[in-house]
Write an enzyme that holds these catalytic residues in place. Structure first.
Site: not given
Ligand code: AHR
Length: 496
Positions: A175, A298
């Protein structure tokens, strides 16, 4: 409803469902690693070298192919050298991103690799671009994978590991448009080009390099990354969470929700398909042969934290609604396996849409865990061509299809069909045509469902939502007439 028609073309294979679609993500966040997985060798909780035995046993049963670690946002604050060597001497830090917890670095590279060995899982390491140096990232790869004579190898051996580990998947940042450095795509693309240069292949360890990708529908990010650095990456990530409310002002409760919120949640998870299609169009422009994998590293539900818990720990309960989100997501990933090469649910234990929740020595399996267990038959199977013509349901302003489907054929020729009924109160009647199969057929089924739309497993009642045998179908030649209960995830296994 009566009008759901599904055709499974059992003789048309459309590529392989990469088993890594069933991957996981485990971050140093809240009670995910510490308590959830790592309790230390001196813990009264039964463990092997510090890792909980109950968790390992449960996770082995869902055949996790790959785990992403150590973050997430934590990855861009993590300095791997703090997490090796004798544990008592390891540097402590504050996990500023996640609840201000003191991180004692007791779970580091060696411990993560030990977890992967215990689970028979491949590691996916996420390196630090946001606050780390090129040298630090380069030396981590050398430490883990080099087989020659070098300072990093000597250090690894001093720390008890003679042989290098096999590491295939390596992420260059996380991210980086947000917690990983608030970068513009042009800037990150240049950094990606630079960092990945020094992420070396040692001996026969060939890395699969994953670039930090877009948030949700940031198509410009994908465009810039593919244009500027597509030729230097093997995978490009995308993050998308299913949030029924608003990320900043209230995501919604994990357990206390209305029928409308249920349907909105389904609408939001179905949006995954549109995102995959749109990002794929951009990727196709620069990579028509689909060499670069889409890595959805994710995904999952994100609700307001469980009342009374640290909001920075992202601990949430898990209901049959989460099971539907998992089933629908995995169906979508299966159906786009030409481009989607990996997906990592967030997260494995005690964080967001977890497989397992723990309370001290106790643990429970969530409805999401059961979906992963039921769907593991799709791993590395051939995706079958599916045609669906299903009814729509309307609620809370959302119009969604009632049913989601994917199908595969395994190496023994067995066909598996996963069917989700997204409706929270009506059964779905389906006419399913198994085109191309040889009669007679034998059908077996398992189902995960419940009467209540907020049904969940608790420490007091851990077996409330569990798979049971499914017999709600009749067979006529190669046609099935199926009655799927509302709020259900079903897996059919068909042999002929
Ligand atoms: O999964 C929780 C968080 O969500 C992670 O650390 C991040 O990459 C995303 O914003």
């Amino acid at each position: 409803m009566e009008n759901n028609q599904v055709i499974i073309n059992t003789d048309i294979e459309e590529g392989t469902i990469n088993k890594n679609i069933y991957g996981h993500f485990a971050e140093h966040l809240g009670r995910g690693i510490y308590e959830g997985i790592w309790v230390g060798e001196d813990s009264p909780i039964p463990n092997t070298n510090g890792i909980r035995n109950d968790i390992v046993e449960a996770l082995k049963n869902i055949s996790i192919p790959v785990i992403r670690w150590p973050g997430g946002c934590f990855a861009d604050e993590y300095h791997w050298k703090d997490g090796i060597g004798p544990r008592e001497g390891r540097k402590r830090m504050v996990n500023t991103h996640w609840g201000g917890l003191v991180e004692n670095n007791h779970f580091g590279t060696h411990e993560f690799m030990m977890l992967c060995d215990m689970l028979g899982t491949e590691p996916y390491i996420c390196g630090n671009v946001g606050s780390g140096t090129v040298q630090e990232m380069s030396e981590w790869v050398e430490y883990m994978t080099f087989d020659g004579e070098s300072p990093m190898v000597n250090w690894r051996q001093e720390n008890g590991r003679q042989e290098p580990w096999k590491v295939k998947y390596f992420g260059v940042g996380n991210e980086n448009w947000g917690c990983g450095g608030n970068m513009r795509p042009e800037y990150y693309a240049d950094l990606y080009r630079r960092y990945q240069t020094y992420v070396r292949n040692y001996g026969d360890n060939k890395l699969y390099k994953i670039a930090g990708g877009a948030n949700v529908d940031d198509y410009n990010w994908t465009e810039v990354l593919m244009r500027e650095a597509g030729h230097l990456m093997d995978g490009l990530s995308i993050h998308y969470y299913t949030i029924p409310g608003d990320f900043w002002t209230g995501k919604g409760s994990a357990t206390d929700f209305t029928e409308d919120e249920w349907t909105i949640t389904m609408q939001r998870v179905l949006h995954t398909e549109e995102l995959i299609k749109n990002h794929s169009i951009i990727m196709d422009k620069y990579d028509p042969d689909k060499r670069v994998g889409m890595i959805i590293d994710e995904w999952g539900t994100w609700f307001d934290a469980e009342p009374g818990t640290n909001p920075g720990f992202l601990y949430q309960q898990n209901t049959i609604r989460d099971a539907l989100v998992a089933g629908v997501s995995l169906n979508i990933f299966n159906n786009h396996c030409d481009r989607v090469q990996m997906a990592n649910i967030a997260q494995t234990v005690n964080v967001l849409q977890a497989m397992i929740l723990t309370d001290g020595a106790k643990m429970i399996l969530t409805p999401t865990y059961h979906v992963f267990e039921m769907y593991k038959v799709h791993q590395d199977a051939k995706k079958l061509a599916v045609e669906i013509n299903v009814d729509s349901i309307t609620s809370g302003g959302a119009v969604i299809p009632q049913v989601s489907v994917s199908a595969s054929k395994d190496k023994d020729g067995k066909v598996h069909i996963s069917l989700c009924n997204l409706d929270n109160h009506a059964d779905a009647t389906i006419t399913l045509n198994l085109r191309g199969i040889v009669d007679p057929i034998h059908v077996a089924g398992r189902i995960l469902t419940s009467e209540q739309m907020d049904a969940r497993n608790t420490f007091e009642a851990p077996n409330t939502v569990e798979p049971t045998a499914f017999t709600g179908f009749t067979v006529d030649g190669h046609n099935l007439r199926i009655s799927l209960p509302s709020k259900s995830v079903t897996m059919l296994a068909i042999e002929s």
